[in-house]
Scaffold this active site. Structure first.
Site, mmCIF file in Angstrom:
data_model
loop_
_atom_site.group_PDB
_atom_site.id
_atom_site.type_symbol
_atom_site.label_atom_id
_atom_site.label_comp_id
_atom_site.label_asym_id
_atom_site.label_seq_id
_atom_site.Cartn_x
_atom_site.Cartn_y
_atom_site.Cartn_z
ATOM 1 N N CYS A 1 63.026 -29.783 75.014
ATOM 2 C CA CYS A 1 62.231 -30.860 75.424
ATOM 3 C C CYS A 1 60.419 -30.743 76.482
ATOM 4 O O CYS A 1 60.624 -31.589 77.473
ATOM 5 C CB CYS A 1 63.097 -30.055 77.387
ATOM 6 N N HIS B 1 58.879 -30.400 85.965
ATOM 7 C CA HIS B 1 60.500 -30.285 85.090
ATOM 8 C C HIS B 1 62.091 -30.492 85.597
ATOM 9 O O HIS B 1 61.992 -31.660 85.560
ATOM 10 C CB HIS B 1 60.208 -29.091 84.279
ATOM 11 N N HIS C 1 67.828 -36.374 82.338
ATOM 12 C CA HIS C 1 67.278 -35.168 81.226
ATOM 13 C C HIS C 1 66.909 -36.059 80.256
ATOM 14 O O HIS C 1 67.739 -35.901 78.991
ATOM 15 C CB HIS C 1 67.749 -33.983 81.279
#
Length: 395
Positions: free
Chosen positions: A160, A291, A325
């Protein structure tokens, strides 16, 4: 040393097909997380996803692509890069120069076509046009060839944090004289491979994700492509500039394959290192694009790390409540969102938030508002503890 300027941006996500559409959706608090329509999956009706409502055949036809084996990440990446190149005014001659580099990030790549590859392997003797797509560099090579990029080319997969690392690596190329300009960013798409994988970790939510909320249940996967042009100030000269990349740092706590340490060592070190690189103090940061995945582990740990670093917590939020995401694209997507905050002096509302996490008590920004910002930080934390923070400052 010459500053590193952001001179072009391009993006496609579940909330817009270009930068302007994405910004308007952020201002209006639009959530692009819906039911899956692009392909069949046992989870299609059970979980929401940040899906881009554009099919592969339509995208391929738009760009007159008839060669078999071109994957969805290639098509989405092409769409975002075209906007970025037009925005930055980079012509064919500049792209073919050895001083123009391309650093691309993805985690899924051609694995989105696992079904097609399996079918071909069992139905034909001639192999599959999708086999080559399993190389993580396939999307990078396709985009390099399409645009004729002549300088350093590389692919990054650090889960990520991939495209945040692509931007940081691009900055290092410019700082060390290996490139005058760098196209950096990433792309990832929804696929059965990742949906099944994340579901096996029990971190997908069957509801809209709720970053930093006490009752958060997990993340919603999304897809996006987002790229920026980084240029040395000496080369950019009088070109428009959205922001200056002043800080970047990658840190790894190596705590667990899919979790961050309870004390937030990796996130803290990434944020602290980025501040040191930028020669800034914590109080200089006006906004943090966190995040903020909506998972129990990440949001608590990121909150702990922020409280450890910042005596007075800056305004913060997670835009994953808008887009889901987007994995390897998350770092560059959220960098563009952060730059939009900076250039327009505004911050966007955190969606789906209701109650603060009791252990930390932090409350993300909950409404669109004009806001004076000189420096923004964006965080991207990947599996294996690979944590990266970037800082952008007003040019």
């Amino acid at each position: 040393m010459s500053r590193i300027l952001v001179t072009g941006m391009g993006v496609v996500s579940a909330i817009g097909s270009n930068v302007a559409e994405n910004r308007q959706s952020l201002i209006n608090g639009i959530c692009g997380i819906t039911r899956l329509e692009g392909f069949q999956s046992r989870f299609a009706g059970l979980m929401p996803f940040g899906e881009i409502k554009k099919n592969n055949s339509g995208l391929a036809a738009k760009y007159n692509l008839t060669k078999p084996g071109i994957t969805r990440p290639c098509l989405l990446g092409l769409m975002a890069m075209k906007e970025m190149l037009d925005d930055a005014g980079l012509d064919e001659k500049i792209l073919r120069s050895r001083s123009t580099a391309f650093i691309n990030a993805t985690t899924v790549g051609g694995m989105c076509l696992t079904d097609e590859l399996y079918h071909d392997a069992n139905a034909a003797d001639t192999g599959s046009p999708y086999l080559g797509a399993y190389d993580n560099a396939d999307t990078t090579l396709f985009l390099r060839e399409y645009f004729g990029i002549g300088g350093v080319v590389n692919s990054i997969n650090t889960a990520c944090s991939s495209s945040a690392n692509a931007i940081a690596f691009g900055a290092a190329l410019i700082k060390t004289g290996r490139a005058d300009r760098v196209i950096a960013g990433g792309v990832d798409c929804l696929a059965k491979f990742t949906i099944n994988g994340f579901n096996s970790l029990h971190i997908l939510s069957n509801e809209l994700c709720r970053p930093f909320d006490e009752s958060r249940k997990g993340l919603n996967l999304g897809e996006a492509a987002a790229y920026v042009v980084l240029e040395s100030e000496d080369v950019a000269q009088n070109k428009k500039s959205y922001a200056t990349l002043t800080g970047y740092c990658n840190a790894n706590d190596a705590f667990h394959p899919s979790s961050l340490s309870d004390t937030g060592v990796g996130p803290y070190n990434a944020m602290h290192g980025a501040l040191q690189k930028a020669s800034l103090s914590p109080g200089d940061i006006g906004y943090i694009n966190a995040h903020g995945t909506g998972t129990e582990n990440n949001d608590l740990v990121e909150s702990v790390a922020m409280q450890r670093l910042f005596e007075n917590q800056p305004a913060f939020s997670s835009t994953k409540g808008n887009t889901g995401h987007t994995l390897g694209a998350a770092g560059s997507l959220e960098s563009i969102f952060s730059i939009l905050c900076l250039t327009n002096q505004e911050i966007y509302p955190a969606l789906q938030f209701e109650n603060k996490i009791p252990e930390t008590g932090l409350i993300p920004n909950r409404e669109y508002r004009k806001y004076v910002i000189e420096h923004v930080m964006t965080n991207s934390f990947g599996f294996g503890g690979n944590c990266t923070s970037l800082i952008f400052s007003r040019s």
